[in-house]
Design an enzyme around this catalytic site. Structure first.
Site, short mmCIF file in Angstrom:
data_model
loop_
_atom_site.label_atom_id
_atom_site.label_comp_id
_atom_site.label_asym_id
_atom_site.label_seq_id
_atom_site.Cartn_x
_atom_site.Cartn_y
_atom_site.Cartn_z
N ASN A 83 7.62 -91.18 -18.75
CA ASN A 83 8.81 -91.98 -18.48
C ASN A 83 8.78 -93.11 -19.50
O ASN A 83 7.94 -94.01 -19.40
CB ASN A 83 8.79 -92.54 -17.05
CG ASN A 83 9.97 -93.43 -16.75
OD1 ASN A 83 10.72 -93.83 -17.64
ND2 ASN A 83 10.13 -93.77 -15.49
N ARG A 141 10.35 -95.70 -19.89
CA ARG A 141 10.58 -97.05 -19.35
C ARG A 141 9.34 -97.61 -18.65
O ARG A 141 9.31 -98.78 -18.29
CB ARG A 141 11.75 -97.04 -18.39
CG ARG A 141 13.06 -96.64 -19.09
CD ARG A 141 14.23 -96.68 -18.17
NE ARG A 141 14.50 -98.07 -17.82
CZ ARG A 141 15.23 -98.44 -16.81
NH1 ARG A 141 15.79 -97.55 -16.03
NH2 ARG A 141 15.43 -99.71 -16.55
N CYS A 142 8.30 -96.79 -18.47
CA CYS A 142 7.10 -97.19 -17.75
C CYS A 142 6.02 -97.65 -18.73
O CYS A 142 5.65 -96.91 -19.64
CB CYS A 142 6.59 -96.01 -16.92
SG CYS A 142 4.98 -96.26 -16.18
N SER A 143 5.49 -98.85 -18.52
CA SER A 143 4.48 -99.39 -19.43
C SER A 143 3.20 -98.56 -19.43
O SER A 143 2.59 -98.36 -20.48
CB SER A 143 4.17 -100.85 -19.10
OG SER A 143 3.61 -100.96 -17.80
N ARG A 157 3.90 -95.43 -21.50
CA ARG A 157 3.91 -95.75 -22.93
C ARG A 157 2.50 -95.99 -23.45
O ARG A 157 2.14 -95.53 -24.53
CB ARG A 157 4.80 -96.96 -23.22
CG ARG A 157 6.28 -96.71 -23.01
CD ARG A 157 7.16 -97.84 -23.55
NE ARG A 157 6.75 -99.16 -23.10
CZ ARG A 157 7.21 -99.77 -22.01
NH1 ARG A 157 8.11 -99.17 -21.24
NH2 ARG A 157 6.80 -100.98 -21.68
#
Length: 115
Positions: A8, A10-12, A15
């Site tokens: 995802n 948008r997920c730290s 990433r």
């Protein structure tokens, strides 16, 4: 070895896990599971590789979890898998699959155990 990350962007944590893989010279297949959710069969295979039950990878902090009233419902694996396929936001992230093993990248370093 093929490495796949259910990611995802948008997920730290997702990433960071992707960056960790890339820092090690790996070029994983990136599956944006919110846009392309795994099928029930794929999710069962991932769970088997993780050695977990469906309830173990449900994100209980997601708003959708509350909306579906999942805290008060006692669903079996089949029902939870079906809900996760229909509502992929409920799937814990990121999940990295390498060969016959899988790991959840929380923390990101967890995935190093399967590489």
């Amino acid at each position: 070895m093929t490495v796949t990350i259910y990611h995802n962007p948008r997920c730290s944590k997702s990433r960071a896990t992707l960056a960790l893989l890339e820092e090690r010279g790996l070029k994983p297949k990136i599956v944006d599971y919110l846009k392309t959710p795994p099928s029930a069969a794929e999710l069962k295979t991932i769970l088997k590789k993780l050695g977990l039950k469906a309830k173990d990878i449900v994100r209980k902090s997601e708003q959708r979890y509350a909306e579906l009233g999942l805290k008060d419902r006692h669903l079996d694996d089949e029902a939870l898998i079906a809900l996760m396929v229909a509502n992929p936001i409920l799937i814990e992230r990121p999940i990295v699959v390498a060969g016959g093993k899988a790991a959840i990248g929380r923390p990101p370093e967890n995935v190093l155990t399967i590489l």
